[in-house]
Design a protein around this motif. Structure first.
Motif, PDB file in Angstrom:
ATOM      1  N   ARG A 124       0.842  -1.206   0.000  1.00  0.00           N
ATOM      2  CA  ARG A 124       0.000   0.000   0.000  1.00  0.00           C
ATOM      3  C   ARG A 124       0.874   1.252   0.000  1.00  0.00           C
ATOM      4  N   ARG A 171      -4.369   2.615   7.179  1.00  0.00           N
ATOM      5  CA  ARG A 171      -3.956   1.338   6.601  1.00  0.00           C
ATOM      6  C   ARG A 171      -2.467   1.348   6.291  1.00  0.00           C
ATOM      7  N   TRP A 172      -1.980   2.464   5.755  1.00  0.00           N
ATOM      8  CA  TRP A 172      -0.555   2.569   5.444  1.00  0.00           C
ATOM      9  C   TRP A 172       0.276   2.477   6.707  1.00  0.00           C
ATOM     10  N   GLN A 223      -7.075   5.677   4.529  1.00  0.00           N
ATOM     11  CA  GLN A 223      -5.916   5.217   3.753  1.00  0.00           C
ATOM     12  C   GLN A 223      -4.624   5.367   4.553  1.00  0.00           C
TER      13      GLN A 223
END
Length: 642
Positions: A18, A70-71, A67
């Protein structure tokens, strides 16, 4: 370490599958550079998505946060701490841009190398293409601030040491400040101190050629004098030590930015001032700021930031925000109403350019606050423009704004050579700042005016003008000048309906702008709505009583087509340069029987335009009503044209 200078990335992470979204790097940069490391979700969503509804902006921010989470989980690196209402830079998260901005001027060669290692490129390089205009403007201004800080430290380093490592630093600084003379002198000094006189001379010659080709200018006298002294040193075979070369100029001299940077500080609340008066004063200062923002010839700091700094020490505000001009305000007692006093100061010289006041009368401001704010803003802009031109004439340093001002001065004259000189200045302004909308619009205007002056059927200049104006509108649809020039080009291309629409939009963007009212009057003349045109141009003249010639041209045209030939003649003869309206003066004089006056202006027109034929008038002069064209042709025949 977050690398935000150059292509953004995170050093020391293992991101897996990711990637970190590019918008996340922008969020981090905004938090670090504008929000001191913490910002509310509401403020950040508005900043990052300025042109979408608030609910959509907040939804976009939530998606971005998801996002980033998640990263962070995937990479095991924390860059943001995300709370219910706030977002913070995570503890221990360092960045190259903060390291650069906090770095002091190098005093040893290895520190110069470290500084260059930090400044790997522009802030968030490569991201500007997907940003909207507001964010792109923020990025451009922030890059300029970072680059100026880097250049200032490099110049300061050159004042205390001479080292080969400085060459890379000077070369990099000159990439984004290519015309900055103090950088050139510092580089020449460094090379001379290293005994490399031929290289110092080559730097001077390269700089001279760049100025000549790009700006039609010559180096400053200080730079020429240094080159002469270094040449003497070279010829005699003796090197110069750092103590004997040209002393460094103060770092403040390097700040050559496209447009001046300005803030208006609202008054701080005082214990003896009624809250309603304070609110009125803050509201008026915000309106003045917004009026200046709309002018686009200044880099105006937002009212939100200004309100945060209300009551702060002006000197610390200047230092913190790197300002060229500051407007301070205060509330003073008055016999009937308190007064808002405001003072415009040029920060470089501490010179007071404006000191004035306005009564805080609720009744008056309720009716006319927008007009009062616009008038004050126009006064401030005029004083800033005059100060910038005075500075240029004493230093020779040109920015995009200076080229724009010099070109605007030449646009006030109907001489073809001066008009083309104005075009060259606008073109140079765009070389220095390619998306500078006022210069784009003015460049379009030079082409429309030249077409009008030449009076030829060829429409190439008008097509170019329309293309430039379209680009200006695409860059900044809220700026009136692009729509105005689209209106001009469309009118002369014969599309009167489109022209009227463009002028209506321009008027919406700047309802108290006298020049746009005059333009609206012009299109009304061409649309054969003469009485409306006369009312409109009279209104424009009332707002701009020392009106330029074009106003009288439009007014005289309306009078002529209304059959008021004496009034037309009187109005046209108020113009300082009557050569542009020789035909119309001749026609008006002929219609009242003054054939001698008609003949003199006819002969002057034909001496300039010997190829003129009456048959060109119908094609050259766009009018909705053919009877207006017939009216004009009849008057020209009476005046002796053929």
């Amino acid at each position: 370490m977050l690398r935000l200078l150059g292509s953004p990335h995170v050093e020391g992470s293992t991101p897996g599958d990711r990637p970190l979204p590019l918008k996340a790097y922008l969020l981090v940069a905004v938090l670090q550079l504008d929000y001191a490391g913490i910002g509310s979700r509401d403020a950040l969503s508005t900043f990052l998505w300025p042109n979408v509804p608030a609910a959509n902006a907040q939804a976009n921010l939530r998606q971005l946060i998801a996002q980033v989470r998640r990263w962070q989980t995937s990479s095991t690196v924390q860059i943001l701490t995300i709370e219910r209402r706030f977002i913070r830079i995570a503890d221990g998260c360092a960045s190259d841009v903060l390291a650069l901005l906090s770095a002091k001027a190098p005093t040893r060669p290895n520190e110069v190398s470290q500084l260059c290692a930090l400044h790997r490129g522009d802030l968030l390089a490569g991201t500007e293409m997907w940003l909207d205009s507001d964010l792109a403007q923020w990025l451009s201004m922030t890059r300029a601030r970072i680059n100026r800080h880097f250049a200032t430290n490099v110049i300061a380093a050159g004042a205390s040491l001479a080292a080969p490592e400085l060459e890379l630093a000077f070369a990099r600084a000159l990439e984004f400040l290519p015309y900055e003379e103090s950088l050139v002198r510092a580089r020449m000094n460094n090379l001379a101190a290293l005994g490399q006189f031929a290289a110092a001379h080559a730097v001077f010659m390269d700089h001279s050629n760049r100025l000549r080709l790009d700006l039609n200018a010559t180096p400053e006298l200080l730079t020429q004098a240094l080159a002469a002294r270094l040449g003497t040193g070279q010829n005699s075979g003796h090197g110069l030590s750092p103590s004997t070369v040209e002393p460094m100029q103060p770092a403040t001299e390097i700040a050559v930015r496209p447009v001046p940077r300005v803030i208006i500080l609202p008054p701080a609340p005082l214990g003896n001032t009624a809250p309603a008066d304070v609110e009125l004063a803050i509201s008026l200062t915000s309106d003045i700021s917004l009026s200046l923002c709309r002018m686009r010839t200044l880099s105006m700091l937002a009212p939100y930031t200004a309100r945060k700094l209300a009551g702060s020490d002006p000197a610390s505000t200047i230092s913190l925000l790197d300002l060229d001009y500051i407007v301070t305000t205060s509330i003073l007692p008055g016999s009937r109403h308190p007064r808002l006093a405001f003072t415009l100061v040029r920060t470089r010289s501490s010179e007071i350019l404006v000191a004035d006041e306005v009564p805080l009368d609720p009744g008056t401001l309720l009716r006319s606050q927008a007009s009062i704010a616009a008038a004050i803003a126009a006064n401030l802009t005029g004083k800033i423009g005059a100060a910038e031109l005075q500075s240029f004439r004493s230093t020779g340093v040109k920015s995009a704004y200076i080229h724009y001002l010099l070109g605007t001065e030449l646009l006030q004259n109907n001489d073809l050579a001066r008009l083309r000189g104005a075009r060259r200045h606008m073109a140079q302004a765009l070389k220095l700042s390619p998306e500078y909308v006022p210069a784009l619009s003015a460049l379009a205007r030079t082409m429309s005016i030249e077409w009008l002056m030449l009076g030829r059927p060829d429409r190439t200049l008008l097509i170019k003008a329309k293309s430039l104006a379209t680009r200006a509108v695409q860059i900044d649809p809220l700026e009136a000048s692009g729509h105005r020039e689209l209106g001009h080009a469309s009118m002369y291309l014969g599309d009167l309906d489109a022209s009227a629409e463009y002028f209506d939009i321009a008027h919406e963007r700047a309802p108290n702008y006298a020049d746009i009212l005059a333009d609206q009057a012009d299109i009304l003349v061409h649309s054969s709505r003469m009485r409306e045109a006369k009312r409109c141009i009279d209104n424009a003249i009332s707002l701009n009583p020392l009106a330029p010639d074009e106003y009288y041209w439009i007014s005289g045209s309306a009078e002529f087509f209304l059959g008021n030939y004496r009034a037309a003649l009187t109005t046209l003869q108020k113009m300082q340069d009557q050569t542009m309206v020789d035909r119309l003066i001749s026609a008006s004089a002929a219609m009242i029987g003054n054939l001698d006056l008609a003949a003199s202006h006819r002969e002057r027109w034909l001496s300039k335009y010997p190829d003129f034929r009456l048959s060109d008038v119908a094609e050259f002069v766009p009018h909705r009503s053919s009877s207006d064209v017939e009216h004009y042709v009849h008057a020209l025949v009476t005046a002796g044209f053929s």
